[in-house]
Motif scaffolding. Sequence first.
Motif, mmCIF file in Angstrom:
data_model
loop_
_atom_site.group_PDB
_atom_site.id
_atom_site.type_symbol
_atom_site.label_atom_id
_atom_site.label_comp_id
_atom_site.label_asym_id
_atom_site.label_seq_id
_atom_site.Cartn_x
_atom_site.Cartn_y
_atom_site.Cartn_z
ATOM 1 N N MET A 17 18.705 56.553 -1.911
ATOM 2 C CA MET A 17 19.191 55.940 -3.121
ATOM 3 C C MET A 17 18.093 55.127 -3.805
ATOM 4 N N HIS A 18 17.215 54.556 -2.986
ATOM 5 C CA HIS A 18 16.118 53.777 -3.557
ATOM 6 C C HIS A 18 15.048 54.701 -4.134
ATOM 7 N N LYS A 19 14.614 55.667 -3.340
ATOM 8 C CA LYS A 19 13.540 56.551 -3.792
ATOM 9 C C LYS A 19 14.004 57.527 -4.863
ATOM 10 N N TYR A 20 15.212 58.055 -4.718
ATOM 11 C CA TYR A 20 15.724 59.054 -5.654
ATOM 12 C C TYR A 20 17.148 58.690 -6.078
ATOM 13 N N PRO A 21 17.303 57.733 -6.998
ATOM 14 C CA PRO A 21 18.657 57.330 -7.418
ATOM 15 C C PRO A 21 19.374 58.481 -8.120
ATOM 16 N N PRO A 22 20.701 58.565 -7.952
ATOM 17 C CA PRO A 22 21.456 59.642 -8.590
ATOM 18 C C PRO A 22 21.343 59.632 -10.112
ATOM 19 N N ALA A 23 21.166 58.471 -10.672
ATOM 20 C CA ALA A 23 20.967 58.349 -12.124
ATOM 21 C C ALA A 23 19.599 57.699 -12.346
ATOM 22 N N PRO A 24 18.552 58.498 -12.643
ATOM 23 C CA PRO A 24 17.213 57.922 -12.804
ATOM 24 C C PRO A 24 17.086 56.986 -14.003
ATOM 25 N N ILE A 82 12.433 50.844 -12.115
ATOM 26 C CA ILE A 82 12.770 49.552 -11.494
ATOM 27 C C ILE A 82 12.697 49.681 -9.977
ATOM 28 N N HIS A 83 13.218 50.779 -9.434
ATOM 29 C CA HIS A 83 13.216 50.981 -7.986
ATOM 30 C C HIS A 83 11.814 51.169 -7.426
ATOM 31 N N HIS A 84 10.855 51.527 -8.271
ATOM 32 C CA HIS A 84 9.483 51.743 -7.811
ATOM 33 C C HIS A 84 8.521 50.680 -8.336
ATOM 34 N N ASP A 85 9.050 49.545 -8.749
ATOM 35 C CA ASP A 85 8.234 48.458 -9.292
ATOM 36 C C ASP A 85 7.680 47.598 -8.150
ATOM 37 N N HIS A 86 6.358 47.446 -8.122
ATOM 38 C CA HIS A 86 5.701 46.647 -7.081
ATOM 39 C C HIS A 86 6.090 45.175 -7.157
ATOM 40 N N ALA A 87 6.588 44.726 -8.295
ATOM 41 C CA ALA A 87 7.024 43.330 -8.410
ATOM 42 C C ALA A 87 8.249 43.055 -7.533
ATOM 43 N N TYR A 95 9.313 45.522 -4.899
ATOM 44 C CA TYR A 95 9.194 46.209 -3.614
ATOM 45 C C TYR A 95 7.727 46.462 -3.274
ATOM 46 N N SER A 96 7.287 45.929 -2.141
ATOM 47 C CA SER A 96 5.953 46.303 -1.679
ATOM 48 C C SER A 96 6.058 47.716 -1.111
ATOM 49 N N GLU A 97 5.097 48.514 -1.363
ATOM 50 C CA GLU A 97 5.105 49.917 -0.940
ATOM 51 C C GLU A 97 6.417 50.607 -1.340
ATOM 52 N N PRO A 98 6.700 50.698 -2.632
ATOM 53 C CA PRO A 98 7.996 51.217 -3.078
ATOM 54 C C PRO A 98 8.259 52.678 -2.725
ATOM 55 N N HIS A 99 7.225 53.456 -2.433
ATOM 56 C CA HIS A 99 7.428 54.877 -2.115
ATOM 57 C C HIS A 99 7.644 55.113 -0.623
ATOM 58 N N LYS A 100 7.534 54.054 0.162
ATOM 59 C CA LYS A 100 7.714 54.157 1.608
ATOM 60 C C LYS A 100 9.196 53.984 1.969
ATOM 61 N N ALA A 130 17.509 44.548 -9.225
ATOM 62 C CA ALA A 130 16.339 45.329 -8.820
ATOM 63 C C ALA A 130 16.731 46.602 -8.078
ATOM 64 N N PHE A 131 18.025 46.767 -7.790
ATOM 65 C CA PHE A 131 18.507 47.973 -7.121
ATOM 66 C C PHE A 131 19.793 48.413 -7.809
ATOM 67 N N LEU A 132 19.719 49.516 -8.557
ATOM 68 C CA LEU A 132 20.839 49.979 -9.380
ATOM 69 C C LEU A 132 21.160 51.452 -9.128
ATOM 70 N N PRO A 133 21.458 51.862 -7.905
ATOM 71 C CA PRO A 133 21.658 53.293 -7.671
ATOM 72 C C PRO A 133 22.834 53.873 -8.447
ATOM 73 N N PHE A 134 23.857 53.082 -8.725
ATOM 74 C CA PHE A 134 25.030 53.580 -9.440
ATOM 75 C C PHE A 134 25.264 52.832 -10.742
ATOM 76 N N GLY A 135 24.290 52.059 -11.201
ATOM 77 C CA GLY A 135 24.470 51.270 -12.407
ATOM 78 C C GLY A 135 24.935 49.863 -12.084
ATOM 79 N N GLU A 136 25.486 49.206 -13.080
ATOM 80 C CA GLU A 136 25.946 47.826 -12.924
ATOM 81 C C GLU A 136 26.956 47.532 -14.010
ATOM 82 N N GLY A 137 27.757 46.533 -13.800
ATOM 83 C CA GLY A 137 28.724 46.126 -14.815
ATOM 84 C C GLY A 137 29.968 46.987 -14.813
#
Length: 87
Positions: free
Chosen positions: A1-8, A40-45, A47-52, A70-77
């Motif tokens: 979900m972090h590396k490949y969110p269902p809704a990019p 957002i999921h791959h932002d170094h601010a 997540y350190s090493e966001p692709h790991k 900073a983590f929105l796999p299904f959106g928010e609100g």
Amino acid sequence: MHKYPPAPALERKCLSDYKIQGTDITIENGTGVVIPVMDIHHDHAYYSEPHKFDPERFSPENKRERSHFAFLPFGEGPRICIGMLLR
């Protein structure tokens, strides 16, 4: 979900004028907005090493250290995953 969110990316429509804090930018009523979830999921601010693959980044202690948005796999609100309504 972090590396490949269902809704990019999420698309929303601004419902009223909104001035972005700390800038001179105003998003006008009716403007379409794209929220880049994948970026957002791959932002170094956030997540350190966001692709790991690192399940520990989602431990309760680590989750408290970063923004809730900073983590929105299904959106928010009000349009978040329909399954969230079952909690």
